[in-house]
Design an enzyme around this catalytic site. Structure first.
Site, PDB file in Angstrom:
ATOM      1  N   ARG A  52       0.832  -1.208   0.000  1.00 39.44           N
ATOM      2  CA  ARG A  52       0.000   0.000   0.000  1.00 39.44           C
ATOM      3  C   ARG A  52       0.866   1.257   0.000  1.00 39.44           C
ATOM      4  O   ARG A  52       0.545   2.249  -0.662  1.00 39.44           O
ATOM      5  CB  ARG A  52      -0.945  -0.016   1.213  1.00 39.44           C
ATOM      6  CG  ARG A  52      -1.981   1.082   1.173  1.00 39.44           C
ATOM      7  CD  ARG A  52      -3.029   0.931   2.260  1.00 39.44           C
ATOM      8  NE  ARG A  52      -2.472   1.119   3.600  1.00 39.44           N
ATOM      9  CZ  ARG A  52      -3.179   0.983   4.720  1.00 39.44           C
ATOM     10  NH1 ARG A  52      -4.454   0.629   4.668  1.00 39.44           N
ATOM     11  NH2 ARG A  52      -2.616   1.180   5.897  1.00 39.44           N
ATOM     12  N   LYS A 151      -2.594   6.996   1.037  1.00 31.22           N
ATOM     13  CA  LYS A 151      -2.395   7.318   2.454  1.00 31.22           C
ATOM     14  C   LYS A 151      -1.326   8.409   2.518  1.00 31.22           C
ATOM     15  O   LYS A 151      -0.147   8.151   2.758  1.00 31.22           O
ATOM     16  CB  LYS A 151      -1.994   6.053   3.227  1.00 31.22           C
ATOM     17  CG  LYS A 151      -2.223   6.184   4.720  1.00 31.22           C
ATOM     18  CD  LYS A 151      -2.222   4.832   5.387  1.00 31.22           C
ATOM     19  CE  LYS A 151      -2.149   4.947   6.896  1.00 31.22           C
ATOM     20  NZ  LYS A 151      -3.250   5.677   7.513  1.00 31.22           N
ATOM     21  N   GLU A 184     -16.106   6.260   5.532  1.00 31.65           N
ATOM     22  CA  GLU A 184     -15.310   5.630   6.591  1.00 31.65           C
ATOM     23  C   GLU A 184     -15.196   6.599   7.747  1.00 31.65           C
ATOM     24  O   GLU A 184     -15.691   7.720   7.679  1.00 31.65           O
ATOM     25  CB  GLU A 184     -13.917   5.267   6.059  1.00 31.65           C
ATOM     26  CG  GLU A 184     -13.123   6.459   5.550  1.00 31.65           C
ATOM     27  CD  GLU A 184     -11.758   6.090   4.976  1.00 31.65           C
ATOM     28  OE1 GLU A 184     -11.232   5.017   5.318  1.00 31.65           O
ATOM     29  OE2 GLU A 184     -11.223   6.885   4.195  1.00 31.65           O
TER      30      GLU A 184
HETATM   31  N1  PMP Z   1      -9.249   4.698   7.052  1.00 32.42           N
HETATM   32  C1  PMP Z   1      -8.405   5.700   7.360  1.00 32.42           C
HETATM   33  C2  PMP Z   1      -8.715   7.073   6.893  1.00 32.42           C
HETATM   34  C3  PMP Z   1      -7.255   5.443   8.113  1.00 32.42           C
HETATM   35  O1  PMP Z   1      -6.407   6.426   8.408  1.00 32.42           O
HETATM   36  C4  PMP Z   1      -7.011   4.123   8.564  1.00 32.42           C
HETATM   37  C5  PMP Z   1      -5.821   3.827   9.433  1.00 32.42           C
HETATM   38  N2  PMP Z   1      -4.643   3.825   8.720  1.00 32.42           N
HETATM   39  C6  PMP Z   1      -7.908   3.108   8.222  1.00 32.42           C
HETATM   40  C7  PMP Z   1      -9.023   3.445   7.464  1.00 32.42           C
HETATM   41  C8  PMP Z   1      -7.678   1.688   8.628  1.00 32.42           C
HETATM   42  O2  PMP Z   1      -6.631   1.152   7.868  1.00 32.42           O
HETATM   43  P1  PMP Z   1      -5.705  -0.010   8.423  1.00 32.42           P
HETATM   44  O3  PMP Z   1      -6.593  -1.128   8.792  1.00 32.42           O
HETATM   45  O4  PMP Z   1      -4.813  -0.341   7.281  1.00 32.42           O
HETATM   46  O5  PMP Z   1      -4.971   0.534   9.594  1.00 32.42           O
END
Ligand code: PMP
Length: 285
Positions: A52, A151, A184
């Site tokens: 990612r 990200k 989200e």
């Molecule tokens: N959405 C956002 C906006 C986030 O910042 C995160 C945390 N990184 C997640 C979802 C969850 O992602 P992950 O399970 O990869 O930590």
């Protein structure tokens, strides 16, 4: 002993881990990052996080000045050097120092920074009793403007939503996309359980493709529960039997109230419980 930070190819004490004030990571949020968990001294789903990270970097024309095996070694070395058994890793790649203008071509030397530290978790009572969250007015970034799949170091969209949530007395906040669909939370993906089906917004709703989200989808298959990645509205949330959030830091956390409405029984539900048990086994054994 001071925390050892990996920067520019070596481990240095926290106090000496510095970057230029001309770094576009600081000036413009120009860069990418990952947040990872360490369980029993091992980084959970490291390869997925690195994939990612590389995808995020590619999407912003940023070349990571290392290859995957080198970064795997650097992450593991940083975790070991700090004696982290159960903790958190923050992996950051900045555009590097440039001029005061936007032009990323003027930046040289992208900085790769690895911080391995202990983690501050949500208090236990949230896991026992469930969270209350609210929908906030800050819309999740439009994918055509800044795709939430990236990200990036620019997290202001999420921070503004988080502030709104906190002003309403909630530690997490639900963000809708530009179409008004459920996207989200500020740092977590969202799932619903309805009629023995697990529902979660699809990636093209404009969300981060969470690693924990993917793990939960895999675990649901073990419970023989169908997972549907479909557009969801707030109505779907309000009528859900269960709701929970997923993230590397939060893991799986139940939600029992959204916009003052009680979700399901008002207590963390059985599917959330079963998934949490499987998740704990997957991460801690
Ligand atoms: N959405 C956002 C906006 C986030 O910042 C995160 C945390 N990184 C997640 C979802 C969850 O992602 P992950 O399970 O990869 O930590």
């Amino acid at each position: 002993m001071s925390l050892q930070i990996w920067i520019n190819g070596k481990l240095v004490p926290k106090e000496d881990a510095t970057i230029s004030v001309y770094d576009h990571g600081l000036l413009y949020g120009d860069g990418v990052f990952e947040g990872l968990r360490v369980y029993n001294g091992k980084v959970f789903r490291l390869e997925d996080h690195l994939e990612r990270l590389w995808d995020s970097a590619q999407a912003i024309w940023l070349e990571i000045p290392m290859d995957v095996p080198e970064l795997v070694n650097a992450v593991n070395e940083t975790v070991r050097a700090n004696g982290i058994q159960d903790g958190y890793v923050r992996l950051v790649v900045t555009r590097g120092a440039g001029t005061l203008g936007l032009d990323p071509n003027k930046c040289s030397n992208p900085q790769v920074i690895i911080i391995a530290d202990h983690i501050t978790l949500y208090p236990d009572h949230f896991y026992q009793n469930g969270l209350e969250i609210v929908t906030v007015s800050t819309t999740r970034n439009h994918p055509a403007a800044l795709n939430p799949r990236i990200k990036s170091l620019n997290y202001l969209n999420n921070i503004l939503a988080k502030i709104e949530g906190m002003q309403a007395g909630c530690v997490e906040a639900l963000m809708l996309n530009h179409k008004g669909e459920v996207a989200e939370c500020t740092g977590d993906n969202i799932f619903l359980v309805h009629n023995q089906q697990i529902l979660t917004p699809p990636i093209d709703a404009g969300i981060l493709e969470g690693i924990t989200r993917q793990v939960v989808i895999e675990l649901a298959a073990k419970l023989k529960l169908p997972v549907r990645e479909i557009p969801l509205t707030r109505h779907d949330v309000y009528i859900a039997d269960e709701c929970f959030l997923t993230g590397s830091a939060a893991e799986i956390i139940p939600v029992v109230k959204v916009d003052s409405r009680t979700i399901g029984s008002g207590k963390p539900g059985p599917v959330t419980g079963d998934l949490t048990t499987l998740f704990r086994t997957a991460t801690r054994t």
